[in-house]
Write a protein that holds these residues in place. Sequence first.
Motif, mmCIF file in Angstrom:
data_model
loop_
_atom_site.group_PDB
_atom_site.id
_atom_site.type_symbol
_atom_site.label_atom_id
_atom_site.label_comp_id
_atom_site.label_asym_id
_atom_site.label_seq_id
_atom_site.Cartn_x
_atom_site.Cartn_y
_atom_site.Cartn_z
ATOM 1 N N SER A 168 0.826 -1.211 0.000
ATOM 2 C CA SER A 168 0.000 0.000 0.000
ATOM 3 C C SER A 168 0.860 1.260 0.000
ATOM 4 O O SER A 168 1.982 1.270 0.509
ATOM 5 N N LYS A 169 0.310 2.333 -0.573
ATOM 6 C CA LYS A 169 0.991 3.617 -0.657
ATOM 7 C C LYS A 169 0.158 4.682 0.050
ATOM 8 O O LYS A 169 -1.064 4.678 -0.022
ATOM 9 N N GLU A 170 0.853 5.618 0.699
ATOM 10 C CA GLU A 170 0.169 6.615 1.522
ATOM 11 C C GLU A 170 -0.245 7.852 0.721
ATOM 12 O O GLU A 170 0.497 8.348 -0.114
ATOM 13 N N MET A 171 -1.463 8.319 1.023
ATOM 14 C CA MET A 171 -1.984 9.554 0.439
ATOM 15 C C MET A 171 -2.577 10.401 1.553
ATOM 16 O O MET A 171 -3.389 9.908 2.352
ATOM 17 N N LEU A 172 -2.171 11.660 1.652
ATOM 18 C CA LEU A 172 -2.711 12.577 2.648
ATOM 19 C C LEU A 172 -3.653 13.555 1.970
ATOM 20 O O LEU A 172 -3.273 14.226 0.998
ATOM 21 N N ILE A 173 -4.877 13.627 2.459
ATOM 22 C CA ILE A 173 -5.894 14.522 1.899
ATOM 23 C C ILE A 173 -6.386 15.444 3.010
ATOM 24 O O ILE A 173 -6.766 14.984 4.084
ATOM 25 N N THR A 174 -6.364 16.746 2.751
ATOM 26 C CA THR A 174 -6.788 17.721 3.756
ATOM 27 C C THR A 174 -7.834 18.651 3.166
ATOM 28 O O THR A 174 -7.663 19.169 2.055
ATOM 29 N N MET A 175 -8.945 18.827 3.890
ATOM 30 C CA MET A 175 -9.982 19.751 3.482
ATOM 31 C C MET A 175 -10.233 20.738 4.612
ATOM 32 O O MET A 175 -10.423 20.335 5.760
ATOM 33 N N THR A 176 -10.208 22.013 4.302
ATOM 34 C CA THR A 176 -10.466 23.055 5.287
ATOM 35 C C THR A 176 -11.638 23.907 4.825
ATOM 36 O O THR A 176 -11.689 24.316 3.658
ATOM 37 N N MET A 177 -12.588 24.141 5.723
ATOM 38 C CA MET A 177 -13.697 25.024 5.418
ATOM 39 C C MET A 177 -13.693 26.177 6.414
ATOM 40 O O MET A 177 -13.731 25.946 7.622
#
Length: 345
Positions: free
Chosen positions: A143-152
């Motif tokens: 598996s490979k890592e993915m960082l997802i960030t959402m700011t409202m």
Amino acid sequence: MKRFVLAILLCSSASLVRADFTYQETTQMTGGSMVTMLRALGPLTRAAREPIVSTHIIKGNRMATVTRDRVSVIDLDKENITTIDTAKKTYSVMTFAEMKQAMEDAAKRMQGRQKSKGDDVQAQFKISAKATGQTKNLQGLNSKEMLITMTMESQNNKTGDSGAMEISTDAWYAPVPGYGEVKEFHKKMAVKLGNMFGSGMQQISQMAAAQGGQANMSESMEQVAKELAKIDGVPVESVVKMGASGTTAGASTSAAQPEPEEKKSGASSIAGAAMGRLGGFGRRKKDDQPKEDSPSAQGSQSGSGTLMEMTMNLTSFSAGPADTSKFEVTAGYKQVEPDLRRPPR
């Protein structure tokens, strides 16, 4: 020669037949101040703290999601969703058209309530995704890592109060043989439903437009899509963290630092409204705010400032024959009205 041609035809026909696929999803709250509050309440909240295990079964144009006391069956050919309550021995059927109408009506009622309250809240969205290059072995899968960030970020133009919510996802993607059946089903469902149940990114984009979001939202979405395209596979493990902060009359507050009692109504309502729009979290009554010296105000070991941490795992992948009994309503069950069709209280 005839046998050779027949063999080719049989192989071609077989390739057009969709295979069955089954997998299991486990979701559990694993940290944050919300977990601390639930633990403080003891046995009364044990069910909320326990893992939620659901089994997803794909068979042709039907998908069944099975939990401990409920089964949901989506039928793309009939264009309906059957919900079976195995505890109450009841079931309901709702068409895609009825569901669309119910969702539209609910959105109109919400907008009407906001106007009647005189709300004037503007929201801006920021989304980013980054493939870290890190790898690890999960269930024998690379598996490979993915960082997802959402700011409202929200601001009330009338009061000047502002608040922000951030959702960060640390996901590990891995190729899973046979999972293409799941992706294919969701593509067909998106077409049938007019993307009403599209991806989370699509929903965020629509929300930004409705709230007068920033002009470069589409550009951010394109960048995220490019990053996601770098990793092939499905998120076999994901850790989602939610946090909120707010500012009232020049005072800054966050989930890690409880605000004074007289300051809570403005900033907390903005941050709470923001979280409520994206899943209903973060909205608390004033009397339910944790005291400064209470355990719930101290956060959890998962990190200060985190309201809630959720861990999701996908396991038990199988391309074997599906259990067709899960798609059928048990004889003797009583049909009832779907929840969305019932008049609002």
